[in-house]
Structures are given as structure tokens and as C-alpha cells.
Scaffold this motif. Sequence first.
Motif: not given
Length: 503
Positions: A88-115
Motif C-alpha cells: 500500500i505504502a512504500r513511502q512514508p508520505r503515502d502512509l501519512e496521507r492515509l493516516i490523515d484520512i483515517y484520523e479525520q474519518s468519523r466512521r469505523p475504518m479498516i486497514f488490514g493485511t495478511t500480516m
Amino acid sequence: MHVVGGYTRISDTGQIGDGRDGREGVIRQRDDVHHLAQAKRVDIHRIYEDNDTSAYKRHVNREDFEAMILDLRNGVISGILAYNIDRIARQPRDLERLIDIYEQSRRPMIFGTTMGDYDLTTGDGRFQARIYVTIANKFSADAARRVARQKLAEAAEGKPHTGQRAFGWKDLQRVDEREAELLRKARQDVVNGKTIASIHQEWRELGVRSPQTRAGKSIGYSSVKYVLRNPRLCGYRSYIPQEVRERSGRVDPVEYLIERTDGTPIVGKWETIFTPTEWRELVDVLDARKNTGKGRKAGSTVTKRLLTGIARCAKCGNGMQSAMYTRGTVTYEKHGYFYLCAKAHGGCGKLARSGPPVEDLVEKALLDNLKKQTCSVQPAEEQDPELARTTRLLAQIEADKSEARQLRADDLLSLAEFAREISRLEIKEQEVRETVSALSTASARAGSAAVRIVREWGNYTVDMKRQEITRSIEAVVISGAGKGGAQRGAFRPDLIEIVWKQP
Ligand SMILES: [Zn+2]
């Protein structure tokens, strides 16, 4: 029911360890995502798929990744599933964009991997995710480095550069006679004292263009400098990594000359314009100007011998000049010329010595000294206890890291513990590496230059040799033989003292 997006990606730099390459890899990642969705009892809105791209390279645009971000933001999906976080994110900046969205979201969110899942709404979850992405990013940088090394290996075999032709050649192999003639003339002019600025002016007036000259522009000063310093001119191969080109535009190709580990240059398979000696002389003349800030005096007719001005009279300390013996004499036949403390140059006029024996002595001493430098490179660790200590430390850190990985694999470390440990070790490793490189580059650089000088000494011009001599020798002091010491041709090395420069 919860609706999520599945994300799959194959990078072009190859995968680390998981053996997922090419099309098959994407299909397997998709299967994993579907299984994950079943286990979590969520619906997959769609699979977002970026193929043959690398998230590590900044300029690569990941279309589906962007689409997924948009869908997350707009509430079309409430989470992501992927084989692994580094898909999903190989660069820290990709992850930070996702984190922003997850943090601001008011609904339950999943971030799942096989690991495992990451809860990006908590500090601990974000911490773990960031550590994994940082590690993945590092692996990816290693992979990118592998590609760069591959290119270097090709260069090392002397393959010509691909892409644009170089100034002086019609294509990758054949010389362009018109440009070659310009280069030969420019080289001669520079060696005779002309500045690059003058050459630049002349070339502009002639309408000379380099392959890089843009339409409607005339050739730039730095282009002229670059094409004259290009090791390619004499068949030597240089390799300037893409990242260096992108970062700094025009670079000095001389600094990127590729040498084998024994210090010999890699010779390419194309037609050449200069001999290696001619090219070296040109570069040395240009470098000498860079150092003093002024060019050689044009039109100077005084013959400079190897030790002119370097050899000094022990009586008065003046720099010695040279002169020819009288034709037809034995000394003329034997030595040709001699050094003298010349009154015309402010000296005492009381000392003279045959030239070649003194020169031989000095050259031999210099080369011996340089050889010593090259020998001292390999056992640098023995000589420098600090370097030896840091090298051991690095090995220890590497061992600690693999132990941590093993513990994690055996499930004896929690994810958080493992992440913290790896993070700690990587910071430590970075510090130690900086110390090691600072300690070792200085001596290694001196060593490889010395190897080159010793090897090519026989091809050096007098000027090049003088330059090397003055780099390490302050003066060669010549004493008189004293009363009754008329030499009758016998050379007395004990009357010559080499004063070395302090390192
Ligand atoms: Zn003197």
C-alpha cells in the motif's frame, strides 16, 4: 456491511523475499485480499491495482492508489485490504496521507493485511505502521541501489552509454570529425594557456552546439567545460548515477571515472579522440587553474624541467634553473642538461648538478612513497583502532537485527517490541555508518589516487609529474660536494635531501 478497497501492486525493482514478481504476483496478492475479506466478513468494492510501478521512485504516479485515496476520502470505501503494508505504502508520505484520512474519518475504518491489522486511529498503530513503511522504504532503496549497481556493472564492462550521443561522436561509437577537430584544437589551446571562457566565446561565434544545447540557444559555458573534461574522449568510462544527474544537473565527469578495484580505468569500446595522456594533461591544466585561480602565463618560453624551482640550492636557498651542457662534451652526451643556482634568478651562482640522476632519485622516492600509501589502504583497520571498533560495532548491529527478526519469526517478540527494536538498531546503524565513512574515505581516496599515479607515471608529461611532485614534496635541496669533492661524474645521493610536505 462494511465496504473496503483491495490494493495490489508489483514494483519494477523486484520483490524482497516474498517471491512475488510479475503478473502472477498480482493474482496471488488479489487472492490474498479476497481471503482476507472473507475472514473479516467485509465486501470489496473493487481491487485497485498498480502494476509495474515502484512506490519508492517519487516521480512514478500510481493511478489506482490515487483513485483509492479519493474513494476513501469520499466515503465510497471504509478501509483497505492488502497482502502487506508495503504494497500500500512504500513511502512514508503515502502512509501519512492515509493516516490523515483515517484520523479525520468519523466512521469505523479498516486497514488490514495478511500480516495483521493496523489501527491508524491510535498512536501505537500509527507507530507500527510507520516503522514498517520505513523499513520497507529502506529495502526498496536497496533494490533501487541494486539496479544502479547493475548499470554500473555494465558500464564497468566498457559498454557505451545508451541514449544521447556525446559531443565529439556521431553516435555511440564513431567519431564526428568536425567536433573532434574542435576538441583537439581546444585541448591544445587550453594547454597553451587559453581559458575555457575564450574557447566558449570562439565556439559560440562558430555556432558550435552540443547535443544538449536547446533549440534557439547557443552552447553554454558549463557544456564546453563538460565536453573537454569528459573521460570518454580518451576511451575511459565514467558512470554518473541517474540520481546524481537529476539532483545536480551538470556534474564533473572526471569525478565519476570508473576504476577497477586495482585502480586501472575501465576502457570503453568506442573510437577515441585523445590519448589518455593528452586527456590527463588537459584535466590537470584545468585543475591547476582551479586551485590557483589564475591560468598559466601564455607564451612563456622558459623550458621547465622536472625540478625547475623545486630543486633548491643548499648554499643560498634559491630555486634552481636548468641549462644545457655544451654540445659535443662527455657530460652533454651523458646527461644533456644540468640544474644550476643561477645568478640571473637571484641565486649565488655557486652550485650546479647534472639533471637526470637527481630526477631519477626524486621520481623513485616519490613513487616509493606513493606505493607505501597504496599499501597502507588495505590494512587501514589495523592502523586505525577507531575504524576497527566501528566496523565491529556494525557487524554486531547486523547480528542484533537478524536475531530480532528471528525472535519475531518465532513469535517471541511482539510486533510493537520488534518494531521498537528494529527502529533503535537502525538509528544506531546510521550513526555508526556515518562515522565509518568519515574515517575511511579520506585514506581510501588518497590510496586509489596513488595507485593511478604509480601506474601511469610513465605516460605523464613533465607538467603532470611536476604537479604530483609538488603535491607531496616541498623542495629538493642540493648541497655542494665541498672542498676536494669534485665528482668526476660520480653521482652522490647523500648530497640531495628531499623535504617532504607534512601530511
Ligand atoms: Zn645558490
